[in-house]
Design a protein around this motif. Sequence first.
Motif, mmCIF file in Angstrom:
data_model
loop_
_atom_site.group_PDB
_atom_site.id
_atom_site.type_symbol
_atom_site.label_atom_id
_atom_site.label_comp_id
_atom_site.label_asym_id
_atom_site.label_seq_id
_atom_site.Cartn_x
_atom_site.Cartn_y
_atom_site.Cartn_z
ATOM 1 N N UNK A 72 5.196 4.120 1.228
ATOM 2 C CA UNK A 72 5.116 4.101 -0.229
ATOM 3 C C UNK A 72 6.445 4.540 -0.828
ATOM 4 N N UNK A 73 6.624 4.244 -2.098
ATOM 5 C CA UNK A 73 7.810 4.725 -2.808
ATOM 6 C C UNK A 73 7.872 6.252 -2.705
ATOM 7 N N UNK A 74 9.073 6.797 -2.618
ATOM 8 C CA UNK A 74 9.284 8.198 -2.257
ATOM 9 C C UNK A 74 8.476 9.177 -3.112
ATOM 10 N N UNK A 75 8.567 9.069 -4.425
ATOM 11 C CA UNK A 75 7.873 10.010 -5.304
ATOM 12 C C UNK A 75 6.362 9.839 -5.220
ATOM 13 N N UNK A 76 5.912 8.588 -5.063
ATOM 14 C CA UNK A 76 4.473 8.328 -4.928
ATOM 15 C C UNK A 76 3.962 8.906 -3.611
ATOM 16 N N UNK A 77 4.747 8.744 -2.563
ATOM 17 C CA UNK A 77 4.380 9.277 -1.260
ATOM 18 C C UNK A 77 4.252 10.800 -1.323
ATOM 19 N N UNK A 78 5.199 11.429 -2.019
ATOM 20 C CA UNK A 78 5.168 12.900 -2.155
ATOM 21 C C UNK A 78 3.946 13.352 -2.940
ATOM 22 N N UNK A 79 3.600 12.584 -3.970
ATOM 23 C CA UNK A 79 2.418 12.909 -4.775
ATOM 24 C C UNK A 79 1.159 12.953 -3.914
ATOM 25 N N UNK A 80 0.978 11.940 -3.056
ATOM 26 C CA UNK A 80 -0.219 11.891 -2.215
ATOM 27 C C UNK A 80 -0.144 12.920 -1.083
ATOM 28 N N UNK A 81 1.059 13.220 -0.622
ATOM 29 C CA UNK A 81 1.224 14.240 0.414
ATOM 30 C C UNK A 81 0.840 15.610 -0.138
ATOM 31 N N UNK A 82 1.285 15.911 -1.346
ATOM 32 C CA UNK A 82 0.926 17.186 -1.988
ATOM 33 C C UNK A 82 -0.582 17.265 -2.184
ATOM 34 N N UNK A 83 -1.181 16.162 -2.610
ATOM 35 C CA UNK A 83 -2.643 16.142 -2.786
ATOM 36 C C UNK A 83 -3.340 16.449 -1.453
#
Length: 298
Positions: free
Chosen positions: A143-154
């Motif tokens: 996924x796009x970097x910021x989107x990937x980070x969002x789901x990783x944090x979740x």
Amino acid sequence: RFADHEETSRQMVAYYKKAATADEDLKKLLKVDLKEDTIEKMRTLAGFLQIKLARDMKADGGSYKNSELEIVLSYFHHLIALDTKRKVEYLYFRGETYYSVRRFIDSAPAYVDAVNEAKLVKNEELARKSLNSLLALTGMEVLEKELNKKYLIFAYTEHTGIWPRDEKSEQIYPKLFEIYRFDKQDEKASEVVRSYHKAYPEHLKDQQELMTKVLDMFIDKKDTKKLAAWIHEFKKGFLSFSKATIEKTEITLGNMLFLEYQDLAKKGDKLAAAQGFESIYNNKLYTDKVKFQSAFFA
């Protein structure tokens, strides 16, 4: 004739919804004794098509019929409407279906929905499955970097929230901390330390190191109020910092606070400097040591 099956299923959903909301006289006419059989047939066909999609993807490296994907997703939608007690299961299957055809941007929010529903109905098994799938997905970095980070944090936050003390959570706390530290989100980083300490008090040294990094963030930002608040926490015993470490942090805080007013005094504006030191003395947030120093300077 999968499309015909799906259309019939759509009609059955409308029928059973009508039967559920009809008045008493109409309910007597609308039979529902075959509802469970209907659900089972829909589950069977949805499962068959789900496996077929995955096999088609593996067979030629990425080809599947979009119409069949849409039919599978429709079945899960129908099943959620008819078989509400297993809604979390269908949400999870929806995420797995997207994942199997490499529609990762759609599978991630589907897993999130499954986790939220699993928490609501207290289904830890499917919460864990959904989070494991989401962690696997974010680990692929497709996924796009910021989107990937969002789901990783979740995924990290939900995992440690549901299972604070768990083999995987034990590894997650420092990783989640580093994400927040990298983004300079000091409050969230410090809350991770607090949760980590509550779940694993035996990892005190590691937590002290993480908290020291948070203090460095406060110092870099010149955020004296947050630094002072945490000194109070340390004096109450949080993370069992040594007296020498706390005193060193107090000195740093004092230097940060006094620097501005000392500069005013050097420039000759001694009254403004004295008033500044007095404001520090009168602020309940700061520690006694800082107050003594500010009174002396005033």
